[in-house]
Design a protein around this motif. Sequence first.
Motif: not given
Length: 327
Positions: A99-101, A119-125, A264-265
């Motif tokens: 999901s980082c992609y 930009p949608y998911w804090q977990y990924s950031r 975000g995913d």
Amino acid sequence: MKVLFIGGTGNISTACSCLAVETGIELWHLNRGKTGNQIQGVKTLVADINDRAALEDVLADHVWDCVVDWIAFTPEQVQRDIELFSGKTEQFIFISSASCYQSPPDSPVITENTPLSNPYWQYSRDKIACEELLLKAHKDIGFPVTIVRPSHTYSNVIPIAIGGWEEYTAIDRMKRGLPVVVHGDGSSLWVLTHSEDFAQGFNGLIGRQESIGEAYHITSDEVLTWNQIYQQIADALGVEAKLVHVTSDRICRYDPEYIGPLLGDKTASVIFDNSKIRQLVPDFQCTTPFAEGIKTTLEWFEADPTRQTVSDAANKMMDELIASELA
């Protein structure tokens, strides 16, 4: 090899632990010793990962060929790992996330060179920040990091967006002949990977010095639409699939908690190019089609009624979204 898994009994890591033991690795788990999920052949170090003094004490007499942290999610946790294991391991594998992609991606075909941006998911950031910190430590002090980005990997979880994962809500609805919500129009492409298949690729990276400083995703090559995913679940249950399509935007307006997992995913189509992992692990091949893998997952849930958690909130959400969509 002497290998430490921080964690090791989760949805993905259990299969990796079992395979490691089968292939002769001296495997240790670091955990709090409070769960009953013990894997035969694994040795255990007992400590709370958040108790630095206790960690340093139990780790003091050990050096490792490889350390894998399955439960690091923030840069602070990764910085702790760098400090704990610098000079104490030949390899450190960080479990990141596909999901980082870039989301949405410029192309549905994802390689390890696809930009990292969500930009949608804090977990990924947070995972991206962890990768950046580890690669800086690799450059500055030679910290021996390998990065692994699992995508949607399942074993004892229901891999759908609404009413699934550790919940049984959507399955319960399908068994009772009720409709379930599918995000979007169900035609976007997605990839699901069984944890036993993931383990084949992942364990092939352990001890491979060529992987130091590199990142890899490990996924199935089977590409399904979300409609096919739900249909195959219904087929495994022996029921009719009653699907109601609701836009991801509408779902996220109803409950903003879905912004990350959907926008975000799971909303965009993705197809993973696994060429890079196969360069290092040429025998890696996913052999579990979702139509078969989901049967074993459902059997696991059905073997123990206490696993069949039904959420009133998820039921209410689906009922209201369906009523609105069909009005």
